[in-house]
Design an enzyme around this catalytic site. Structure first.
Site, short mmCIF file in Angstrom:
data_model
loop_
_atom_site.label_atom_id
_atom_site.label_comp_id
_atom_site.label_asym_id
_atom_site.label_seq_id
_atom_site.Cartn_x
_atom_site.Cartn_y
_atom_site.Cartn_z
N SER A 180 0.80 -1.23 0.00
CA SER A 180 0.00 0.00 0.00
C SER A 180 0.83 1.27 0.00
CB SER A 180 -0.96 0.00 1.19
OG SER A 180 -0.31 -0.31 2.38
N HIS A 208 -5.53 -2.88 -2.87
CA HIS A 208 -5.19 -1.88 -3.88
C HIS A 208 -5.20 -2.42 -5.31
CE1 HIS A 208 -4.24 0.96 -0.71
NE2 HIS A 208 -3.72 -0.08 -0.08
N LYS A 243 -11.91 1.29 -1.60
CA LYS A 243 -10.89 1.94 -2.43
C LYS A 243 -11.38 2.01 -3.87
CE LYS A 243 -7.63 1.22 1.13
NZ LYS A 243 -7.06 0.21 1.99
C1 LIG Z 1 -7.01 0.03 3.47
C2 LIG Z 1 -6.43 -1.32 3.69
C3 LIG Z 1 -7.05 -2.23 4.56
C4 LIG Z 1 -8.19 -1.85 5.46
O1 LIG Z 1 -9.38 -1.79 4.77
P1 LIG Z 1 -10.55 -0.84 5.34
O2 LIG Z 1 -11.75 -1.29 4.60
O3 LIG Z 1 -10.13 0.55 5.04
O4 LIG Z 1 -10.66 -1.11 6.80
C5 LIG Z 1 -6.53 -3.50 4.61
N1 LIG Z 1 -5.44 -3.86 3.90
C6 LIG Z 1 -4.81 -2.99 3.11
C7 LIG Z 1 -3.61 -3.44 2.34
C8 LIG Z 1 -5.28 -1.69 2.97
O5 LIG Z 1 -4.63 -0.82 2.21
#
Ligand SMILES: *Cc1c(COP(=O)(O)O)cnc(C)c1O
Length: 391
Positions: A180, A208, A243
């Site tokens: 990330s 992502h 996302k």
């Molecule tokens: C954003 C993210 C999460 C968490 O997900 P949310 O739905 O925001 O709680 C988990 N793993 C990765 C790699 C992330 O970037």
């Protein structure tokens, strides 16, 4: 014992002194990746809304209609009364979309990983975790009470040594699919081969990659040309939906018994109120848009190439990235904050990412592209960075 004020006032002052104190902005999303931030317009490169779906009319309409039909609250855990027909359909469509036998929808990605890792392994088992994994995979591993082996980032030789030496009854390798803070990928073919050779399970977090990578945005497994159903006896696929999918929540997908077990035993699923049905309906609309509007992924590629070109010649390292995440490594916290402030003075918002989110000495700008951006937006960012570098 000192009271709460006596402990945390100096603790906060110390964060401030180390330039680690964080501040929230009041941000409202507008057109073309523009946000209004604390009342002022900003061209933003900080959102994970990679496909520009967070305000897509089809998603908004689906949520509005679902609110009329279901109301706004889900009333309870999905295991009680919080699982609606909308959630049921969403899970079927998610499973079909990623090509896995079954999917389970969670209200958040953090909760998904924490609950699932801890439900897959326990005391006496072993977890193998990439050094750059997301915090919630790390916390899930800790919560499981299994032995944790952290291997250097994407170092398959080190992972193999650890796996070979391990005699635990259950071995689980956990990895971000797309890292990330760097935007690079974990090497799926090598991970799968190692897990087969050493009889380990694999859980990948595609927060992502889902929506962005692979055919029709089907994500990381599709990107590598792997047919998910052929690896479902060994692999748990996880992706978040706040996302690229533009809404919120997350899911795990895999074999029918594995996913059924997670539904029975992931505590963050069992003991949390389900997401509202309007979220599930917005996500169903999102899946249709992800598939139908392939131009969003194409445009993202064009923007990415333009950005890579524009970052050349700057005094900062911009490691190659496979995705819409492009880090620009600035080094210490003060430099990262200074460049962030200089951009902000020019109306551009790129977040500085500091430890503990990234290793000490690699404070950076994390530039995130969205299909909402125009080429001229990327040019404006690169022009501003050149000015700042020369000043
Ligand atoms: C954003 C993210 C999460 C968490 O997900 P949310 O739905 O925001 O709680 C988990 N793993 C990765 C790699 C992330 O970037």
């Amino acid at each position: 014992m000192p009271d709460l004020n006596d402990v945390f006032t100096p603790a906060l002052a110390e964060l401030q002194a180390r330039q680690l104190l964080r501040h929230r902005r009041q941000a409202t999303l507008g057109d073309h990746g523009q946000f209004t931030v604390d009342g002022a317009p900003r061209l933003a490169f900080c959102s994970n809304d990679y496909l520009g779906l967070a305000q897509h009319p089809a998603l908004v309409a689906a949520a509005r209609e679902a609110a009329e039909r279901y109301g706004v609250g889900s009333t309870a855990s999905p295991l009680v009364s919080g699982h609606s027909p909308a959630h049921e359909l969403l899970e079927r469509e998610l499973a079909e979309f990623v090509g896995m036998p079954r999917a389970l929808y969670f209200h958040s990605g953090f909760a998904t990983n924490v609950g699932c890792v801890a439900a897959l392994v326990g005391r006496g088992d072993a977890v193998f975790s990439d050094a750059l994994n997301h915090a919630c995979l790390i916390d899930g591993a800790r919560l499981s009470r299994a032995d944790i082996h952290v291997y250097p980032h994407n170092d398959m030789a080190a992972l193999e040594r650890e796996l070979r030496a391990c005699t635990a009854p259950r071995k689980l390798v956990i990895s971000d699919a797309v890292f990330s803070m760097d935007g690079d990928l974990a090497p799926l073919p090598e991970l799968l081969a190692l897990c087969e050779r050493h009889d380990a399970w694999l859980m990948v977090d595609d927060a992502h990659g889902f929506g962005v990578l692979g055919e029709g945005g089907r994500g990381y497994l599709s990107h590598w040309g792997v047919k998910p159903s052929t690896i479902a006896s060994r692999v748990i696929y996880m992706a978040t939906l706040g996302k690229a999918a533009g809404v919120s929540g997350a899911f795990v997908a895999g074999s029918v018994p594995a996913i059924e077990w997670l539904m029975q035993r992931a505590r963050s699923y069992m003991f949390a109120t389900g997401a509202p049905a309007l979220i599930a309906e917005a996500l169903r609309a999102s899946l249709r848009v992800i598939e139908a509007e392939g131009w969003r992924r194409e445009h993202l590629k064009v923007l990415h190439a333009r950005l890579r070109e524009g970052l050349q010649g700057l005094p900062w390292e911009a490691p190659a990235s496979d995705t819409a995440i492009q880090p620009l490594i600035l080094g210490d916290n003060a430099t990262a904050l200074k460049v962030m402030a200089d951009l902000e003075a020019r109306g551009i918002w790129v977040p500085a990412i500091r430890p503990p989110t990234v290793p000490v000495g690699t404070s950076r700008l994390r530039i995130c592209l969205s299909a909402d951006h125009r080429l001229e937006d990327v040019d404006r960012l690169c022009g501003a960075l050149r000015e700042i570098a020369q000043s």
